[in-house]
Design an enzyme around this catalytic site. Structure first.
Site, PDB file in Angstrom:
ATOM      1  N   ARG A 195       3.288  20.023 -32.478  1.00 37.01           N
ATOM      2  CA  ARG A 195       2.107  19.150 -32.516  1.00 37.01           C
ATOM      3  C   ARG A 195       1.107  19.629 -33.560  1.00 37.01           C
ATOM      4  O   ARG A 195      -0.096  19.430 -33.435  1.00 37.01           O
ATOM      5  CB  ARG A 195       1.446  19.102 -31.144  1.00 37.01           C
ATOM      6  CG  ARG A 195       1.107  20.475 -30.563  1.00 37.01           C
ATOM      7  CD  ARG A 195       0.402  20.347 -29.243  1.00 37.01           C
ATOM      8  NE  ARG A 195       0.191  21.642 -28.632  1.00 37.01           N
ATOM      9  CZ  ARG A 195      -0.514  21.842 -27.528  1.00 37.01           C
ATOM     10  NH1 ARG A 195      -1.093  20.816 -26.933  1.00 37.01           N
ATOM     11  NH2 ARG A 195      -0.646  23.035 -27.007  1.00 37.01           N
ATOM     12  N   GLY A 228       3.128  15.566 -28.773  1.00 35.99           N
ATOM     13  CA  GLY A 228       2.489  15.874 -30.042  1.00 35.99           C
ATOM     14  C   GLY A 228       0.976  15.954 -29.978  1.00 35.99           C
ATOM     15  O   GLY A 228       0.325  16.111 -31.017  1.00 35.99           O
ATOM     16  N   ASP A 362       6.898  33.868 -30.639  1.00 32.56           N
ATOM     17  CA  ASP A 362       6.473  32.762 -31.500  1.00 32.56           C
ATOM     18  C   ASP A 362       4.957  32.661 -31.587  1.00 32.56           C
ATOM     19  O   ASP A 362       4.434  31.891 -32.400  1.00 32.56           O
ATOM     20  CB  ASP A 362       7.054  31.434 -30.993  1.00 32.56           C
ATOM     21  CG  ASP A 362       6.694  31.137 -29.554  1.00 32.56           C
ATOM     22  OD1 ASP A 362       5.954  30.182 -29.298  1.00 32.56           O
ATOM     23  OD2 ASP A 362       7.167  31.867 -28.658  1.00 32.56           O
ATOM     24  N   ASN A 363       4.235  33.428 -30.779  1.00 30.70           N
ATOM     25  CA  ASN A 363       2.769  33.445 -30.827  1.00 30.70           C
ATOM     26  C   ASN A 363       2.224  34.715 -31.468  1.00 30.70           C
ATOM     27  O   ASN A 363       1.014  34.956 -31.428  1.00 30.70           O
ATOM     28  CB  ASN A 363       2.189  33.308 -29.415  1.00 30.70           C
ATOM     29  CG  ASN A 363       2.496  31.963 -28.789  1.00 30.70           C
ATOM     30  OD1 ASN A 363       2.657  30.972 -29.491  1.00 30.70           O
ATOM     31  ND2 ASN A 363       2.586  31.923 -27.473  1.00 30.70           N
TER      32      ASN A 363
END
Length: 609
Positions: A195, A228, A362-363
Site C-alpha cells: 500500500r 491498499g 521486513d521492518n
C-alpha cells in the site's frame, strides 16, 4: 546470552562464596546488568561520522534548478543563503531515474496481485481517494528543510493533490518495492509495498537525496489480501511518532504530511469480527532509502544472486561511503557496519522506552533507521515485559526482547549475504555477529551513565544502573519521568530525602525500602564527577532525558478529535514534541508530563491499520 547461563554461573559463584566466605556482590551485579540489558534492553545510539551519506551523483543532481535559487551567487550549489525556499511547485521535480537505471523493473505492467520475480520494483501508479481529502497536518521542517519548499505551498491545491496521490510530478515514475521477510520468526515469502508508492527522489540544496513515499495510496502487486489503504488512527500515529523520534535524535524516516479522506475503509481493529468503517488516510513519508533486510532476503531465497549482488553494491555505493566499493571484503564490511548500526539503533529506542511492536526483518532498515510505524508504544511505567501490540500474543516483540530480536534479524541478513561471501568470509561474518551483544552492552552503560549525569570511569557504575532499574521495576515507576525528575531535582533535596509532590515518579520510587540506599550510592558517585556543579549536572542530564514523549494516551486523544475533523491536538503535539527536552507551558497545561490518566492503561493497539 541466555538468562539460564547467567543464573547457573551465579549459583556456582554462590557455592564458591560458601567455601571462601567472600561475597562477590560486584560480579553478581555485573551479571545482573547483562541480564537487564538483554531482558530490559536499554542503551544509547550515536551514529557518528561513519554513516554520513554521499550527495547524490549524476543524473539526479541535474534535477536541481540552481538558477531558481541563486540571488547572491555565493553558494556552491547556487542557492541563496537568504532565501532558498521555493514559493511555487513549478519546476520542483522528482526523479526515479537512478533506481530505474540501476535495477530491472517488473516486466508485467498490469496492477494485480501476483508473485513477482527478477526485479526490485514494479512501476505502479497510486490510486487517489474518491472523496475529497483534507490536509490534517504538515511538517514545516520537512517541507522547508528537506524539500526546499516554502510552507505556504502546502495550502495550495497542487500540493494537496500531490501528497494524496492524485497528481504525478514531472520526472516521477511511481514504484512499489518487492521484498520478503521473516514475520514473528517465520519466513513469509514475498511481501513488498502492498500500500505504498515510491514517488521518486529529490536532491535538496545540501546535496542530500531523499526518497518520497506515499503510504495508504492504493493497491500494488504486493497487496496480498489487503485493500491498499491505511486508516486515520494508524496514519496519525505514524506521522507524529516519526517526527517525535527525529527530535529525540533517533534515526528515523520522516513524515511530511497527513491527508484524510471520507472514503470508508473497513477494518477489524482487534481481529474479533467487529469490522468497522474508518476514515482513509495517506502519509507522505521520507527517507534516504527504503531498502530493508527483507529486500535482500527475497532475492537470496529466490536464487536471484546476481540481482542480490547488484542491490548490495548499490546500497554500499549510495549509503556506506567509507567502504571500498571495489574491495574484496566489501560485503563483509557492509555486514559489520549494519551489525553495529542496528545494535545502536535498537539501544537508542530503548533509551526512551520505545517499543517498535513488529520487529520483523521486513521492518528493519538496511541503513538502520526506524521505519514502518505500526503498533508501537512508549513504555509508561518501567516493565521489561511491556508489549505494545495486542496482536503479539506470545510477546515475541516485548520491549525486553528487542535486542535479542535484532540479533535474530541480523542472522537472517547474514544468511541472505552468504551467496556473496567466500567460505572464510562466512566464518568471519559469524564472528562479527557474535560481537553484537558486546556492542549493545557498551552502549547501554554509556547511555545510562549519561542519563544519570555520571562522568569519568568507575567500576561501580554498572551496579548503580542495575540497582536503579530493579527499584523501578519493583515500584512500577514511570520510566521517562524518573530520569527526568532526577535531572530536575537539586542534589541537596536528595541528600535530605526531601521529594516534593511535583516529583511524582521519584515519590513512587521512594516507596521502595532500598531507595535511600540507592540515593546514598548515587550521591557518593556524583562527588567523583570532576569539577562539576549541581547546576551543570542538571543541565547536562536534562539535555538527554526528555520531559515529553509520544505516549499512547496522547495519540488516542488526538485520534478521537481528528475523527471529528478537529486537528488541534495533532498540531499541539507537533509543537510540543519538536522540543521534548524543554519544559513548555502548553504541555504542562495539557498534562503531558503528568501521571498518565487512569484510562490509559486500558488502551490497546494492534497490527490492524
Amino acid at each position: 546470552m541466555g538468562v539460564c547461563w547467567i543464573f547457573a554461573k551465579m549459583r556456582r559463584m554462590a557455592a564458591q562464596r560458601t567455601l571462601t566466605g567472600t561475597i562477590l556482590k560486584r560480579d553478581i551485579m555485573r551479571m545482573m546488568l547483562v541480564w537487564l540489558i538483554w531482558e530490559s534492553t536499554f542503551g544509547i545510539f550515536s551514529r557518528g561520522e561513519i554513516t554520513k551519506y554521499k550527495a547524490a551523483a549524476e543524473p539526479e543532481c541535474n534535477s536541481i534548478d540552481t538558477h531558481f535559487y541563486s540571488i547572491n551567487g555565493d553558494d556552491t550549489l547556487g542557492y541563496s543563503k537568504v532565501n532558498y525556499k521555493r514559493s511555487s511547485m513549478d519546476g520542483w521535480n522528482l526523479t526515479s531515474q537512478k533506481l530505474i537505471d540501476s535495477f530491472p523493473l517488473d516486466s508485467i505492467k498490469q496492477n494485480y496481485v501476483r508473485q513477482v520475480r527478477d526485479c526490485i520494483f514494479s512501476a505502479i501508479q497510486p490510486t487517489p481517494f474518491k472523496s475529497a481529502v483534507t490536509l490534517a497536518a504538515v511538517s514545516k521542517e520537512v517541507v522547508e528543510d528537506l524539500f526546499d519548499l516554502d510552507v505556504s505551498i502546502t495550502k495550495t491545491k497542487e500540493f494537496i493533490q500531490f501528497v494524496s496521490g492524485a497528481k504525478v510530478l514531472p520526472g516521477s515514475i511511481s514504484l512499489a518495492h518487492r521484498y520478503g521477510g521473516h514475520q514473528f520468526g517465520v519466513w513469509s515469502g514475498q511481501l513488498g509495498d502492498g500500500r505504498a508508492h515510491l514517488l521518486g527522489a529529490y536532491v535538496n540544496r545540501h546535496g542530500t537525496r531523499w526518497e518520497l513515499q506515499l503510504k495508504g495510496s492504493g493497491k500494488t502487486p504486493y497487496s496480498r489480501d489487503g485493500d491498499g489503504r491505511a486508516v486515520l488512527r494508524s496514519s496519525l500515529r505514524e506521522f507524529l511518532c516519526s517526527e517525535a523520534l527525529n527530535y529525540l535524535e533517533i534515526p528515523t524516516s520522516r513524515a511530511a504530511s497527513l491527508v484524510i479522506s471520507n472514503d470508508d475503509v473497513k477494518r477489524d481493529n482487534f481481529y474479533n469480527g467487529n469490522v468497522k468503517n474508518e476514515k482513509g488516510a495517506i502519509v507522505l513519508r521520507v527517507a534516504k532509502s527504503w531498502f530493508r533486510f527483507g529486500s535482500l532476503e527475497i532475492l537470496a531465497y529466490s536464487g536471484e544472486i546476481e540481482l542480490l549482488r547488484k542491490l548490495v553494491d548499490f546500497v554500499i555505493e549510495q549509503h556506506f561511503p567509507l567502504i571500498n566499493a571495489t574491495g574484496s571484503n566489501k560485503y563483509l564490511e557492509f555486514f559489520s557496519q549494519v551489525v553495529t548500526d542496528t545494535s545502536y539503533l535498537i539501544a537508542r529506542w530503548m533509551s526512551v522506552g520505545f517499543a517498535h511492536g513488529v520487529c520483523n526483518t521486513d521492518n528493519f532498515s538496511i541503513i538502520s533507521i526506524t521505519i514502518d510505524y505500526g503498533p508501537f508504544g512508549f513504555m509508561d511505567y518501567y516493565d521489561p515485559n511491556f508489549v505494545p501490540n495486542t496482536s503479539d500474543d506470545e510477546g515475541r516483540y516485548k520491549i525486553g526482547n528487542q535486542a535479542n530480536v535484532g540479533r535474530y534479524n541480523l542472522d537472517k541478513l547474514k544468511k541472505a549475504l552468504n551467496p556473496l561471501l567466500e567460505h572464510k568470509q562466512q566464518l568471519l561474518a559469524e564472528q562479527i555477529l557474535k560481537g553484537y551483544p558486546g556492542l549493545y552492552q557498551a552502549k547501554f552503560v554509556e547511555l545510562f551513565k549519561a542519563k544519570l549525569g555520571l562522568s569519568g570511569l568507575d567500576d561501580s557504575d554498572e551496579f548503580l544502573i542495575a540497582f536503579l532499574l530493579k527499584l523501578m521495576e519493583d515500584t512500577r515507576a514511570d520510566f521517562t519521568m524518573t530520569f527526568r525528575q532526577l535531572s530536575e531535582i537539586y542534589k541537596q533535596d536528595l541528600e535530605v530525602k526531601s521529594i516534593s509532590k511535583e516529583y511524582w515518579a521519584l515519590q513512587d520510587l521512594a516507596k521502595h525500602k532500598k531507595f535511600s540506599h540507592w540515593i546514598n550510592l548515587y550521591l557518593l558517585r556524583l562527588k567523583s564527577n570532576a569539577i562539576d556543579s549541581d547546576d551543570a549536572r542538571r543541565i547536562r542530564m536534562q539535555s538527554v532525558n526528555p520531559r515529553y514523549i509520544f505516549r499512547n494516551w496522547m495519540a488516542e486523544s488526538a485520534i478521537k478529535k481528528a475523527e471529528r475533523n478537529d486537528f488541534s491536538e495533532i498540531h499541539l503535539l507537533q509543537k510540543i514534541l519538536r522540543h521534548p527536552f524543554t519544559k513548555q507551558a502548553e504541555a504542562e497545561e495539557a498534562g503531558y508530563s503528568s501521571r498518565p490518566p487512569p484510562w490509559a492503561k486500558d488502551l490497546r493497539v494492534s497490527c490492524s491499520s
